[in-house]
Scaffold this active site. Structure first.
Site, PDB file in Angstrom:
ATOM      1  N   CYS A 277       0.644  -1.180   0.065  1.00  0.00           N
ATOM      2  CA  CYS A 277      -0.035  -0.203   0.202  1.00  0.00           C
ATOM      3  C   CYS A 277       1.057   1.262  -0.042  1.00  0.00           C
ATOM      4  O   CYS A 277       1.647   1.519   0.991  1.00  0.00           O
ATOM      5  CB  CYS A 277      -0.974   0.029   1.122  1.00  0.00           C
ATOM      6  N   GLY A 278       0.911   1.970  -1.121  1.00  0.00           N
ATOM      7  CA  GLY A 278       1.741   3.004  -1.043  1.00  0.00           C
ATOM      8  C   GLY A 278       3.006   2.444  -2.035  1.00  0.00           C
ATOM      9  O   GLY A 278       3.789   1.804  -1.585  1.00  0.00           O
TER      10      GLY A 278
ATOM     11  N   VAL B 256       9.626   4.810  -0.709  1.00  0.00           N
ATOM     12  CA  VAL B 256      10.042   3.194  -0.020  1.00  0.00           C
ATOM     13  C   VAL B 256       9.104   2.341  -0.615  1.00  0.00           C
ATOM     14  O   VAL B 256       9.749   1.001  -0.840  1.00  0.00           O
ATOM     15  CB  VAL B 256       9.773   3.518   1.611  1.00  0.00           C
TER      16      VAL B 256
ATOM     17  N   ALA C 160      14.154 -16.574   3.669  1.00  0.00           N
ATOM     18  CA  ALA C 160      12.680 -16.961   4.407  1.00  0.00           C
ATOM     19  C   ALA C 160      12.274 -18.403   4.603  1.00  0.00           C
ATOM     20  O   ALA C 160      11.507 -18.485   5.319  1.00  0.00           O
ATOM     21  CB  ALA C 160      11.707 -16.182   3.733  1.00  0.00           C
TER      22      ALA C 160
ATOM     23  N   ASP D 210       9.763  14.624  14.327  1.00  0.00           N
ATOM     24  CA  ASP D 210      10.010  13.455  13.708  1.00  0.00           C
ATOM     25  C   ASP D 210      10.879  12.360  14.461  1.00  0.00           C
ATOM     26  O   ASP D 210      10.932  11.331  14.745  1.00  0.00           O
ATOM     27  CB  ASP D 210      10.594  13.513  12.214  1.00  0.00           C
TER      28      ASP D 210
ATOM     29  N   LYS E 103      10.433   8.705  16.644  1.00  0.00           N
ATOM     30  CA  LYS E 103      11.532   7.539  16.722  1.00  0.00           C
ATOM     31  C   LYS E 103      11.886   7.070  18.056  1.00  0.00           C
ATOM     32  O   LYS E 103      12.168   6.101  18.433  1.00  0.00           O
ATOM     33  CB  LYS E 103      12.548   7.670  15.473  1.00  0.00           C
TER      34      LYS E 103
ATOM     35  N   GLY F 104      15.914   7.229   2.674  1.00  0.00           N
ATOM     36  CA  GLY F 104      16.238   6.748   0.987  1.00  0.00           C
ATOM     37  C   GLY F 104      15.464   5.616   0.608  1.00  0.00           C
ATOM     38  O   GLY F 104      14.794   4.754   1.389  1.00  0.00           O
TER      39      GLY F 104
END
EC number: 1.1.1.3
Length: 434
Positions: free
Chosen positions: A9-10, A14, A33, A199, A203, A300
């Protein structure tokens, strides 16, 4: 085993990086995995020219992804508080695991989201929410799990670090560097979240919860920006052997938890003081390991995608393990979270840098020293710059020993009451970070 199907979604910076890394490294990721990971649907408002998504189902409705019965894991990369919260909760209610890079969402709504995820037996993974490509959450939650964490301190906003680096290295003024940061895409058109510490506080809230086993409490984090710093402050700090960094600090004390973001003087020989430009770093001090430093790209396309995909791999591994033995969201078991309080900034202890604009008259220094002494504030060093007189005032630079902030606040009020001899007083906290 059949591939795990994910919905992204998006598809911005990123999201595009995540899609590309999953495609490019599909074989390697599957080896790690234990099974393949397939992008089964993408929700986006506009195409990303950096992604070749031909053949992948597309929708403009993120909630369609959360409701898609074929999707096992929803990757939330839309950002913000409201729609993202609704999307994540809907995905959880539909029994889907969630991976997110949304630090604001976790800091503000994480307690609610994690409780819902526990009830539904699903995982919410959020490594990419803090410090981009640096796996600092995993380091604290798992690698340092034997330790009692004493404190952590981080440069966790690249925009602010870029600005302070340019001010120090090139002598540029704050407004000039901010304009360049916006032109380079490091800062938003409205840079408030970056330069005022919001911001970084998102975090830091997450890191503190994982480090100390406390609920997420963003509303109690103290934030102070860098907009009032001058090149003079940067230069004075350098002359005293320090660098100014916009630092997030979380410290466990007997009285409670310090949770604060503000400009900070750090000795220039510390590794974290030499983190420059848009890079991030987090220093963690544990009782067994001592101090460890985690450094890398804090944002990034692909650095952040690296953390998103790492979370995906962890979730896929956990999908075949015993749900009762999964790593807890905030490192500690939910019924073991501590009620240790968050301290108000006035109760926190630090050393201080004070820049006092004062008249160059006999007795002024004695008055200043007397005001500080009356409040239990000891002076470590003094530097005066008579050659830099402005409006009849010269800067007097003081470094103090550690003291409770309320005492410093009281002293500043008393100093500024000496209107005939003292102008404004600038205060910056000092951390040794040993």
């Amino acid at each position: 085993m059949k591939p795990v199907k994910v919905g992204i979604c998006g598809l911005g910076t990123v999201g595009g990086g995540t899609f590309n890394v999953l495609q490019r490294n599909a074989e390697e990721i599957a080896r790690r995995a234990g099974r393949g990971i397939e992008v089964a649907q993408i929700a986006m408002r506009s195409p990303n020219p950096n992604c070749q998504i031909t053949g992948t189902p597309i929708t403009a409705d993120v909630f369609e992804v959360a409701s898609n019965p074929e999707i096992d894991i929803v990757i939330e990369l839309i950002g913000g508080y409201t729609i993202a919260r609704d999307l994540v909760l809907k995905a959880i209610d539909n029994g889907k695991h969630v991976v997110t890079a949304n630090k604001a969402l976790i800091a503000v709504h994480g307690n609610e989201i994690f409780a819902r995820a526990r009830d539904k037996g699903v995982i919410v993974a959020f490594e990419a929410a803090v410090a981009g490509g640096i796996p600092v959450i995993k380091a604290i939650r798992e690698g340092l799990s034997a330790n009692r964490i004493n404190w952590l301190a981080g440069i966790i906003n690249g925009t602010g670090n870029f600005i302070l680096t340019e001010m120090r290295e090139k002598g540029r003024a704050f407004p000039d560097v901010l304009a360049e940061a916006q032109a380079l895409g490091y800062a938003e058109a409205d840079p408030t979240f970056d330069v005022e510490g919001i911001d970084a506080a998102h975090k830091l809230t997450i890191l503190a919860s994982i480090a100390f086993g406390i609920p997420l409490q963003f509303e109690k984090a103290y934030t102070e920006g860098i907009t009032q710093l001058t090149t003079a402050d940067v230069n004075y700090a350098e002359a005293l052997g320090y660098r100014i960094k916009h630092l997030g600090v979380a410290r466990s004390t007997a009285a409670g938890i310090e949770l604060r973001v503000h400009p900070t003087l750090i000795p220039s020989d510390r590794l974290i003081a030499n983190v420059n430009g848009v890079m991030n770093a987090v220093m963690v001090n544990g009782d067994a390991a001592g101090s460890t430093l985690y450094y890398g790209a804090g944002a990034g396309m692909e650095p952040t995608a690296s953390s998103v995909v790492a979370d995906l791999v962890d979730v896929v591994r956990a999908m075949t393990s015993d749900p009762e033995n999964r790593v807890p969201h905030l490192a500690f078991q939910p019924d073991s979270l501590s009620s240790h309080p968050i301290l108000p900034i006035e109760a926190c202890e630090s050393a201080y840098y004070l820049r006092i604009q004062a008249k160059d008259h006999p007795g002024v220094l004695a008055q200043v020293a007397s005001i500080l002494s009356e409040r239990g504030i000891n002076i470590e060093s003094i530097m005066q710059k008579e050659a830099e007189e402005q409006d009849g005032l010269v800067p007097m630079i003081l470094l103090t020993h550690r003291v409770i902030e309320q005492n410093i606040n009281d002293a500043i009020v008393a100093l500024e009451d000496l209107q005939d001899v003292v102008g404004n007083v600038v205060r910056i906290r000092v951390e040794q970070l040993n």
